[in-house]
Design an enzyme around this catalytic site. Structure first.
Site, PDB file in Angstrom:
ATOM      1  N   ASN A  76      -7.115   6.076  -1.593  1.00  0.00           N
ATOM      2  CA  ASN A  76      -6.199   5.200  -1.248  1.00  0.00           C
ATOM      3  C   ASN A  76      -6.479   4.037  -2.025  1.00  0.00           C
ATOM      4  OD1 ASN A  76      -4.171   3.384  -0.062  1.00  0.00           O
ATOM      5  ND2 ASN A  76      -4.620   3.823   2.018  1.00  0.00           N
ATOM      6  N   GLU A 110      -6.081   8.654   8.050  1.00  0.00           N
ATOM      7  CA  GLU A 110      -6.369   8.101   7.050  1.00  0.00           C
ATOM      8  C   GLU A 110      -7.697   8.570   6.720  1.00  0.00           C
ATOM      9  OE1 GLU A 110      -5.798   4.491   5.036  1.00  0.00           O
ATOM     10  OE2 GLU A 110      -4.526   3.792   6.664  1.00  0.00           O
ATOM     11  N   LYS A 155      -9.621   2.003  -1.535  1.00  0.00           N
ATOM     12  CA  LYS A 155      -9.669   1.478  -0.206  1.00  0.00           C
ATOM     13  C   LYS A 155     -11.019   1.791   0.458  1.00  0.00           C
ATOM     14  CE  LYS A 155      -6.912   1.010   4.159  1.00  0.00           C
ATOM     15  NZ  LYS A 155      -5.692   1.487   4.437  1.00  0.00           N
ATOM     16  N   ASN A 157       0.421  -1.055   5.213  1.00  0.00           N
ATOM     17  CA  ASN A 157       1.328  -0.327   6.240  1.00  0.00           C
ATOM     18  C   ASN A 157       0.776  -0.293   7.764  1.00  0.00           C
ATOM     19  OD1 ASN A 157       3.191   1.889   4.710  1.00  0.00           O
ATOM     20  ND2 ASN A 157       1.616   1.380   3.690  1.00  0.00           N
ATOM     21  N   CYS A 208      -4.874  -3.020   2.997  1.00  0.00           N
ATOM     22  CA  CYS A 208      -4.355  -2.891   4.552  1.00  0.00           C
ATOM     23  C   CYS A 208      -5.625  -3.236   5.382  1.00  0.00           C
ATOM     24  CB  CYS A 208      -3.901  -1.515   4.603  1.00  0.00           C
ATOM     25  SG  CYS A 208      -3.088  -1.204   6.488  1.00  0.00           S
ATOM     26  N   GLU A 219       0.667  -1.130  -0.081  1.00  0.00           N
ATOM     27  CA  GLU A 219       0.056   0.128   0.016  1.00  0.00           C
ATOM     28  C   GLU A 219       0.896   1.278   0.099  1.00  0.00           C
ATOM     29  OE1 GLU A 219      -1.591   0.633   3.843  1.00  0.00           O
ATOM     30  OE2 GLU A 219      -3.438   1.805   3.236  1.00  0.00           O
TER      31      GLU A 219
END
Lengths: 312, 312
Positions: free
Chosen positions: A110, A146, A127, A197, A172, A47
């Protein structure tokens, strides 16, 4: 006839804030070459693979924030990765921060893409499950913003026919949510690619955070088994700008077994011969969805977002 | 203030076809007493705990088939279990084959009930995910005819306030399906109780069946972690009428960790101190459903029963 994808997971050690995309792409290319030399036809990168994990900081200057995003893919700095893939005849999956103008608005996602061995993008995923917060939390040495820097993906959990199979992507935190794999499983997914991550301090509860490695694997192994799919999970890991992130990148069989795992917390390529027909045996027996699922009993999964306990 | 349920899982070794309910109930009572003596206030018994696992045979005589079902609960032969529970002040969860007349029809369910320490039934669940077949399969030494002998449960995945927490139930094959735990998770479940009868030859693929123990635990550990709930899984196990069944009964923490496990394949009581507030820390961080779930992306889970791969 066996349907096999020789697959690599290319784990990355830390990317410092000062590292340029040119440097990062050079690291990715080096691992891509190794993957190819070891027989892989597909390599899965982490990612947000082109920069440091910037959601750990509150960045208030918009131009500075924008500098972590890609506005085109490939762009001038990422194009060499595509060119090398085409030259080698190897495909890849890679994650990056995506900045686009859609519906008259600046939007941030993302994102991950699947690129075929000809260097063409065949699939894109944004994402869905954004972890963390939309504002800095007091007392954290590293933030996890995020929810501030991205909006939830608007492309759903798609699948694509590629590499002779049905390929899916997630990113993720998505891997912790069984819905992620199930929506792809209902589209016959045979390999889920994901990068992550994951800092060890993500919940700030020591009893939970000390189990980060276990939870990382448990989630992917269950997703693989319960949906009869390969799962390829690739970490960015090690100590990045003072944040300690989990490694243990894995390739998981549809049996739920880990068949390859990274042994370092730096740049490292692992490979496995992924026979898609292993999943078929599960899909035809214990996980023959058409015979065994009972969707009427599942309605709450879409009708309710948060948990509502019964009255006291 | 800690909210703790001292919990026992009472695994059973084989029940032969000739064993009477009176004998079986005596075994259950003996384990109930041991559970109580070891401090438990709740004991979880297996699926179909009063008889041998009869779906392994094709039984064509209806009276003979009916003899494996309970038409009342408690009935004359099972009442001693309820009386002992009341006397000891311990609650229990137990599975049985249920025969009822509903909507003018004879109906058969694979059922479990939750009984409080006063001996009162506070919750009933009917197994949703029936494995196996509705007709005998050629070449099997043991059949698995649950789809013939039961209909899918019509009570959904409910939860009940009891023992100071939010309690849920499922049965055997339900534990492999993430939807099971999630529907209860969306109702704030804090402990899922389940019994199982799982033969090692359930898929007839040696590569899958050799992983039966691993899959048993993987499913329960993932369900626990992903829904921040305790899971208590209790086997009927050992070699029963020639069928070899998995043991390894467990108590799983909301962390996904196995905190107690049976060490035999016979009658055996295991216990754990189950602090419901361990789950709370997960529900308030990584699994705060209200903050992180994205139900719009999950629609396929209820809109589709079987998997539909994209066109070739």
């Amino acid at each position: 006839m066996a349907r096999v994808i020789n697959t690599a997971s290319a784990q990355m050690g830390p990317i410092s804030r000062s590292e340029t995309r040119r440097d990062t792409v050079r690291r990715l290319i080096e691992m891509m070459r190794e993957a190819k030399a070891r027989g892989a036809e597909l390599v899965v990168f982490p990612e947000l693979a082109f920069t440091t994990f910037f959601p750990r900081w509150l960045i208030e200057d918009e131009a500075e924030l924008d500098s972590f995003y890609e506005t085109e893919m490939p762009g001038p700095e990422t194009a060499p990765l595509f060119e090398e893939a085409k030259k080698l005849g190897i495909g890849f999956n890679v994650g990056y921060a995506e900045l686009v103008h859609e519906q008259g608005k600046k939007r941030r996602y993302n994102t991950a893409i699947l690129v075929d061995p000809g260097g063409e993008i065949v699939g894109k995923y944004r994402k869905v499950h954004l972890p963390g917060h939309d504002a800095p939390q007091p007392g954290r040495t590293h933030q996890h913003l995020e929810k501030r820097y991205f909006e939830p993906g608007n492309l759903g959990f798609g699948v694509w026919r590629a590499y002779g199979g049905v390929m899916g992507m997630c990113i993720c935190n998505d891997r912790r949510w069984p819905e992620t794999y199930r929506v792809m499983g209902l589209q016959g997914v045979e390999m889920v690619m994901l990068g992550y991550n994951t800092p060890y301090d993500h919940t700030q509860h020591p009893d939970i955070d000390s189990l980060t490695q276990f939870h990382n694997h448990l989630s992917m192994q269950a997703g693989a088994y319960q949906n009869a799919t390969w799962v390829v999970g690739t970490a960015k890991c090690g100590v990045e700008e003072g944040s300690n992130m989990v490694g243990q990148s894995v390739i998981v069989s549809p049996s739920g077994e880990i068949v390859a795992m990274a042994s370092t917390i730096g740049d490292e390529v692992i490979t496995a011969r992924c026979d898609l027909d292993i999943g078929k045996r599960y899909r035809e027996t214990i996980f023959d969805f058409a015979r065994h699922r009972e969707p009427d009993a599942y309605r709450l999964i879409v009708e309710r977002k948060g948990a509502v306990p019964p009255p006291m």
